[in-house]
Enzyme design. Sequence first.
Site, PDB file in Angstrom:
ATOM      1  N   CYS A 325     -10.504   0.782  -5.230  1.00 20.47           N
ATOM      2  CA  CYS A 325     -11.747   0.466  -4.812  1.00 20.47           C
ATOM      3  C   CYS A 325     -12.676   1.040  -6.013  1.00 20.47           C
ATOM      4  CB  CYS A 325     -12.117   1.304  -3.751  1.00 20.47           C
ATOM      5  SG  CYS A 325     -12.206   2.950  -3.693  1.00 20.47           S
ATOM      6  N   ASP A 326     -12.106   1.408  -7.269  1.00 20.06           N
ATOM      7  CA  ASP A 326     -12.884   1.801  -8.490  1.00 20.06           C
ATOM      8  C   ASP A 326     -13.250   0.600  -9.272  1.00 20.06           C
ATOM      9  OD1 ASP A 326     -13.936   3.026 -10.817  1.00 20.06           O
ATOM     10  OD2 ASP A 326     -12.580   4.760 -10.526  1.00 20.06           O
TER      11      ASP A 326
END
EC number: 4.1.1.17
Length: 377
Positions: A325-326
């Site tokens: 999710c980065d």
Amino acid sequence: MRSQPALWPSPIRHMVKMQPDAPVLYFAPEVLQASARRFVRGFGGLVTYAVKANADPAVLDNLVGAGIGAFDVASPAEMAQARAAHPRALLNYHNPVRSRAEIAAAMAHGIASWSVDCPRELEKLSEVPREGTRIAVRLRLPVAGAAYDFGEKFGADPAQAVVLLRRAAAMGFAPAMTFHPGTQCADPEAWAVYVRAAAEVARRAGVRLCQFNVGGGFAAHRAGEAPDLEAIFSRIATEVRAAFGPDAPALVCEPGRAMVAEAFTLALRVKAVRAGGALFLNDGIYGALMELRDIGLPARIEARRPDGGAVPGAPVPRVIFGPTCDSLDRLPDPMPLPDGIAEGDYVLIRAMGAYAASLSTRFNGYGAQEIVTVTAP
């Protein structure tokens, strides 16, 4: 990494049958052993494997089976891994910076050679037994030709190396020297420059070297023609004879990447294709692709359908995102892939045996790779 004992004929056969949805490293033991024998046959001295490149037990066991009996270790954990594969292996501890606790652990493992690049690190070895122990002064020079320069972090300039060599000899250690030309180096001239400079340092110090470690840095085949390792071996031997003459020290090398890279192929799956052409893969820079941020994309990449067929279409540069999710989980350069690539297809990257697994994190629950043994990668 998890090892799977079954032997498959190829990565594609395994993909078609098993349809893996997580990253897979396909390991070809015969290729690894051939790489080890190439170094042992071609290099004119002791070959030590740099454990940091890939410490999987199957890798270490196969290297021992191919005749590797010495290892370059950078930590007590790597010492234990090497000892598990070969209890009587010769261990060189050439990480130049160590804590007191690490020195004590290394002494218990019977380290044969230590490296230093500053007076303080040499003094910290004052309790190390002298008999049979070498101190290798690590030299650094402004030599180009590598993907990145190890000299920014480690190494003594020639003048300081002279002082360290004299001090190591005065302390009763067997004096030696070492260097690292930088990672992914294919130019024999880089080694030649270091050899000549090391010989001059030894002469200025008034010390005869018992051993000379010409480092790692040997390039793996990432693009174009495969690196000519034999040309590097030959150049090293020629320069050592010319620079040191009849008092030439025993030679050592410590390959990591060039030893193990070719034995592994990484298979990743396409999770999504965005309207603009960007791809989401099931691994990224927090996993097996971490090193690609620093040394760039390899060219040995192909795309396959789930049925094993080649993905059709002309190559299109595509932004590659990893699965976390980065938003930083993105390769810095576009990857050329066929314009017909779709969700569920596979991307195979050759020569990924070095660092793909050892640098992987488990961020967001991603980054683990299964190892599948194959006849050919």
